[in-house]
Enzyme design. Structure first.
Site, PDB file in Angstrom:
ATOM      1  N   PRO A   2      -0.406  -8.387  -9.207  1.00 28.28           N
ATOM      2  CA  PRO A   2       0.814  -8.508  -9.472  1.00 28.28           C
ATOM      3  C   PRO A   2       1.270  -7.674 -10.186  1.00 28.28           C
ATOM      4  O   PRO A   2       0.804  -7.006 -11.243  1.00 28.28           O
ATOM      5  CB  PRO A   2       0.560  -9.739 -10.265  1.00 28.28           C
ATOM      6  CG  PRO A   2      -0.706 -10.519  -9.880  1.00 28.28           C
ATOM      7  CD  PRO A   2      -1.561  -9.374  -9.752  1.00 28.28           C
ATOM      8  N   GLU A   3       2.486  -7.259  -9.982  1.00 27.73           N
ATOM      9  CA  GLU A   3       3.227  -6.398 -10.909  1.00 27.73           C
ATOM     10  C   GLU A   3       4.121  -6.854 -11.605  1.00 27.73           C
ATOM     11  O   GLU A   3       4.169  -8.358 -11.586  1.00 27.73           O
ATOM     12  CB  GLU A   3       4.462  -5.459  -9.747  1.00 27.73           C
ATOM     13  CG  GLU A   3       3.303  -4.650  -8.635  1.00 27.73           C
ATOM     14  CD  GLU A   3       4.028  -3.423  -8.105  1.00 27.73           C
ATOM     15  OE1 GLU A   3       5.142  -2.923  -8.570  1.00 27.73           O
ATOM     16  OE2 GLU A   3       3.665  -3.223  -6.908  1.00 27.73           O
ATOM     17  N   LYS A  52       1.998  -6.363 -17.393  1.00 32.72           N
ATOM     18  CA  LYS A  52       1.193  -7.098 -16.566  1.00 32.72           C
ATOM     19  C   LYS A  52       0.580  -8.073 -17.372  1.00 32.72           C
ATOM     20  O   LYS A  52      -0.618  -8.729 -16.986  1.00 32.72           O
ATOM     21  CB  LYS A  52       0.456  -6.283 -15.784  1.00 32.72           C
ATOM     22  CG  LYS A  52       0.865  -5.148 -14.645  1.00 32.72           C
ATOM     23  CD  LYS A  52       0.144  -4.432 -13.818  1.00 32.72           C
ATOM     24  CE  LYS A  52       0.827  -3.476 -12.827  1.00 32.72           C
ATOM     25  NZ  LYS A  52      -0.045  -2.612 -12.188  1.00 32.72           N
ATOM     26  N   ARG A 255      -5.654   5.207  -6.303  1.00 34.04           N
ATOM     27  CA  ARG A 255      -4.910   4.243  -5.621  1.00 34.04           C
ATOM     28  C   ARG A 255      -4.357   5.021  -4.414  1.00 34.04           C
ATOM     29  O   ARG A 255      -3.991   6.295  -4.538  1.00 34.04           O
ATOM     30  CB  ARG A 255      -3.995   4.082  -6.779  1.00 34.04           C
ATOM     31  CG  ARG A 255      -4.522   3.313  -7.996  1.00 34.04           C
ATOM     32  CD  ARG A 255      -5.008   1.886  -7.737  1.00 34.04           C
ATOM     33  NE  ARG A 255      -4.178   1.025  -7.236  1.00 34.04           N
ATOM     34  CZ  ARG A 255      -3.437  -0.014  -7.793  1.00 34.04           C
ATOM     35  NH1 ARG A 255      -3.402   0.272  -9.316  1.00 34.04           N
ATOM     36  NH2 ARG A 255      -2.776  -0.803  -7.183  1.00 34.04           N
TER      37      ARG A 255
END
Length: 266
Positions: A2-3, A52, A255
């Site tokens: 989740p951002e 976060k 990433r």
């Protein structure tokens, strides 16, 4: 993962449902049993997000710190709550008729005030927090030769950005993800920061990452069901919505990275 907008939505929900009254806290799974016992029955004074990280502050001065990581999720249910299912790390029940179960977080721990301050000191400015200073982020960006695409994912530079906001922000401003941070102009960063604040506020409001301009919101569908369209994220090999150049993909610092070589040269 989740951002930042997701955590701010959770913080707002938990303030509404639990703050200002005693909260029952336990750990059906057992891994958070000692921490739950420290705050069980106390008044939750406020909930907030920093990047976060989700923080539940209690009247004793203790704080429950949650980082959802890749697999963490809160399940919100009305009272009375049934028997826990699965590995529930933390169960909260409030006085307003709601409860929540937390499963699979990377972190769920109790911090004191000094530890909360140390956590905040490690993080860059959060675009969704009042008073966040973009100059702090730019200072760290300008000190580095790392690619800007990597720096934006570094929570010590900007807190709350994840892979989608990173890819889409760079596209919207025509910045190559491989440009060294030291070469990013101050005016470019000011425009990017203002855009990021606006985009993430939309995310908090609607609960989805909306990054595409209305005039471009057509053509090829989104990368997944019930997802808004994106310019580059998870669109490798597809034509750019602006210039028709195939969207590129690479792995940058472990990433996935997506960009348009035509709109983001460099």
């Amino acid at each position: 993962m989740p951002e930042g907008h997701t955590l701010h939505r959770l913080a707002k929900l938990h303030r509404t449902r639990y703050a200002g009254a005693p909260v029952r806290v336990r750990s059906p799974q057992g891994r958070f049993a000692a921490g739950a016992a420290l705050v069980d029955g106390q008044v939750l004074t406020r909930a907030e997000a920093y990047g976060k990280h989700l923080l539940h502050h209690y009247e004793s001065g203790l704080t429950v710190h949650v980082h959802l990581g890749l697999y963490g999720v809160f399940t919100e249910v009305p009272l009375p709550m049934g028997e826990p299912t699965g590995q529930v790390r933390m169960r909260m029940a409030g006085a307003a008729g709601f409860g929540t179960d937390l499963r699979g977080p990377t972190a769920c721990e109790v911090l004191d005030r000094a530890e909360v301050a140390a956590l905040a000191d490690r993080l860059g400015p959060d675009p969704l927090r009042r008073g966040a200073d973009p100059a702090r982020a730019l200072e760290r960006i300008h000190r580095s030769r790392r690619p800007i695409g990597a720096l934006l994912m570094d929570q010590r530079v900007v807190a709350g950005i994840g892979n989608i906001y990173r890819a889409e922000l760079l596209f919207r401003h025509g910045v190559s993800p491989f440009r060294p941070g030291a070469e990013l102009g101050a005016e470019e960063w000011a425009a990017m920061w203002a855009d990021l604040v606006a985009l993430m506020r939309v995310g908090v409001r609607v609960g989805k990452i909306v990054v595409i301009r209305p005039d471009d919101d057509h053509g090829a569908p989104a990368y997944g069901p019930n997802r808004p369209r994106t310019y580059v994220y998870r669109r490798q090999g597809e034509p750019c919505r602006i210039c028709a150049t195939p969207i590129a993909h690479a792995v940058l610092e472990a990433r996935n990275l997506f960009w348009c070589p035509g709109c983001q040269p460099g």
